[in-house]
Design a protein around this motif. Sequence first.
Motif, mmCIF file in Angstrom:
data_model
loop_
_atom_site.group_PDB
_atom_site.id
_atom_site.type_symbol
_atom_site.label_atom_id
_atom_site.label_comp_id
_atom_site.label_asym_id
_atom_site.label_seq_id
_atom_site.Cartn_x
_atom_site.Cartn_y
_atom_site.Cartn_z
ATOM 1 N N MET A 5 -36.745 49.036 -44.307
ATOM 2 C CA MET A 5 -37.711 47.773 -45.035
ATOM 3 C C MET A 5 -38.420 47.117 -43.941
ATOM 4 S SD MET A 5 -35.758 44.436 -47.099
ATOM 5 C CE MET A 5 -35.000 44.021 -45.230
ATOM 6 N N THR A 6 -39.787 47.120 -44.597
ATOM 7 C CA THR A 6 -40.761 46.394 -43.696
ATOM 8 C C THR A 6 -41.143 45.140 -44.386
ATOM 9 O OG1 THR A 6 -41.521 48.540 -42.958
ATOM 10 C CG2 THR A 6 -42.969 46.432 -42.517
ATOM 11 N N LEU A 7 -41.018 43.910 -43.930
ATOM 12 C CA LEU A 7 -41.256 42.901 -44.285
ATOM 13 C C LEU A 7 -42.682 42.211 -44.216
ATOM 14 C CD1 LEU A 7 -37.931 40.559 -43.752
ATOM 15 C CD2 LEU A 7 -38.670 42.389 -45.610
ATOM 16 N N LEU A 8 -43.174 41.337 -44.682
ATOM 17 C CA LEU A 8 -44.526 40.596 -44.492
ATOM 18 C C LEU A 8 -44.094 39.871 -43.120
ATOM 19 C CD1 LEU A 8 -45.903 39.407 -47.703
ATOM 20 C CD2 LEU A 8 -46.303 41.570 -46.700
ATOM 21 N N ALA A 9 -45.116 39.541 -42.420
ATOM 22 C CA ALA A 9 -44.983 38.683 -41.078
ATOM 23 C C ALA A 9 -44.449 37.325 -41.543
ATOM 24 C CB ALA A 9 -46.334 38.446 -40.528
ATOM 25 N N HIS A 10 -43.659 36.637 -40.769
ATOM 26 C CA HIS A 10 -43.058 35.275 -41.087
ATOM 27 C C HIS A 10 -44.160 34.347 -41.260
ATOM 28 C CE1 HIS A 10 -39.886 32.334 -40.861
ATOM 29 N NE2 HIS A 10 -40.555 31.551 -39.894
ATOM 30 N N ASP A 11 -45.221 34.518 -40.661
ATOM 31 C CA ASP A 11 -46.213 33.439 -40.839
ATOM 32 C C ASP A 11 -46.934 33.570 -42.115
ATOM 33 O OD1 ASP A 11 -45.824 31.724 -38.445
ATOM 34 O OD2 ASP A 11 -47.383 33.026 -37.190
ATOM 35 N N ARG A 12 -46.796 34.821 -42.364
ATOM 36 C CA ARG A 12 -47.621 35.106 -43.948
ATOM 37 C C ARG A 12 -46.747 34.439 -45.157
ATOM 38 N NH1 ARG A 12 -50.046 35.183 -47.682
ATOM 39 N NH2 ARG A 12 -50.777 36.712 -49.095
ATOM 40 N N TYR A 13 -45.311 34.462 -44.939
ATOM 41 C CA TYR A 13 -44.451 34.051 -45.908
ATOM 42 C C TYR A 13 -44.826 32.245 -45.740
ATOM 43 C CZ TYR A 13 -41.934 38.206 -46.382
ATOM 44 O OH TYR A 13 -41.754 39.504 -46.670
ATOM 45 N N CYS A 14 -44.810 31.997 -44.530
ATOM 46 C CA CYS A 14 -45.220 30.425 -44.570
ATOM 47 C C CYS A 14 -46.427 29.979 -44.939
ATOM 48 C CB CYS A 14 -45.021 29.913 -43.225
ATOM 49 S SG CYS A 14 -43.471 30.087 -42.505
ATOM 50 N N ASP A 15 -47.606 30.638 -44.657
ATOM 51 C CA ASP A 15 -48.904 30.368 -45.338
ATOM 52 C C ASP A 15 -48.638 30.500 -47.062
ATOM 53 O OD1 ASP A 15 -49.666 30.168 -42.663
ATOM 54 O OD2 ASP A 15 -50.779 32.255 -42.887
ATOM 55 N N GLU A 16 -48.046 31.395 -47.472
ATOM 56 C CA GLU A 16 -48.131 31.632 -48.773
ATOM 57 C C GLU A 16 -47.286 30.470 -49.574
ATOM 58 O OE1 GLU A 16 -49.284 33.290 -52.290
ATOM 59 O OE2 GLU A 16 -49.919 33.715 -50.299
ATOM 60 N N ILE A 17 -46.022 30.029 -48.941
ATOM 61 C CA ILE A 17 -45.326 28.981 -49.540
ATOM 62 C C ILE A 17 -46.337 27.840 -49.546
ATOM 63 C CG2 ILE A 17 -43.622 27.376 -49.125
ATOM 64 C CD1 ILE A 17 -41.894 29.590 -47.846
ATOM 65 N N ALA A 18 -47.085 27.637 -48.592
ATOM 66 C CA ALA A 18 -47.865 26.578 -48.573
ATOM 67 C C ALA A 18 -48.920 26.519 -49.692
ATOM 68 C CB ALA A 18 -48.731 26.086 -47.171
ATOM 69 N N HIS A 19 -49.524 27.774 -49.743
ATOM 70 C CA HIS A 19 -50.504 27.961 -50.848
ATOM 71 C C HIS A 19 -50.160 27.877 -52.227
ATOM 72 C CE1 HIS A 19 -53.985 29.978 -52.762
ATOM 73 N NE2 HIS A 19 -53.383 30.882 -53.148
#
Length: 278
Positions: free
Chosen positions: A1-15
């Motif tokens: 299982m390959t996830l998105l980068a942690h910062d990508r998740y954080c950015d998306e939550i903000a978005h």
Amino acid sequence: MTLLAHDRYCDEIAHQVGLLRSVVTSGADLSATVPTCPEWSLEQLVRHTGGALRWVELMVRTRAQEEVPEERVPLHGGPEERGDPAALDAWLAETGEAIVAALREAGPDAKVWGWTGVLTAGFWARRMTHEITVHRADATLAAGLPYEVAPDVAADAIDEWLEIVEWAQRTLPDDPARDLRRPGSSIHLHATDDTGAVDAGRSEMEVPPPEGWGRVIELGEDVIAWRHGHERATVELRGPLTAVLLAFYRRLPLDSPELEVLGERELLEFWLERATFG
């Protein structure tokens, strides 16, 4: 299982918080029933979503090693003012800033309680990304507004949902997902739009196949098995990736003009009736 980068998740939550705030301030009727969650009004949906983010923020920030009761979360239920878009918007803004800051400070590997047994802040970054992504769809449908989501987020939301269904089958003896056993039957999810390099680095393929993003799900004797790619299946759900995501989360009817169901539609309906956890 390959996830998105942690910062990508954080950015998306903000978005996603920003997009949900735009629904709140759009002039939409906060008392309107949410079609995809008819037990809630639009305001109740927003309060539920923001409350979940606040609950996770507290657990991540305090590195909780067991589940924290919701009643211990400050302003979990939202602002005191009811029916006030400005108050709801301000509460959401504060909520979004707090959870993103907590997740960024923690990093993906910080130890935090989690209900699937994945005990990291990274689990919650991913879970909350898709929690708000799907509930924003509920909100936009209630408000009559258009909805779209980035291809990498949509694809990861489907993958996470498959993982949750598999977890429920293995772990929850009374969950309807336990009935998803049909040896020899399979479901093919096929995104027909240009999703870019959404699967780059997420499978054995170096580039996405020319026919678009795809997942193949096998319903075995015990738990489901799924993989990236395109294969002939018992039933195929085709359409733009956002539409496939919404249909798979039961937010868009299978008869919607964006979608096409090929093969044994009953199997797909069988899946949607029982893949209900969360």
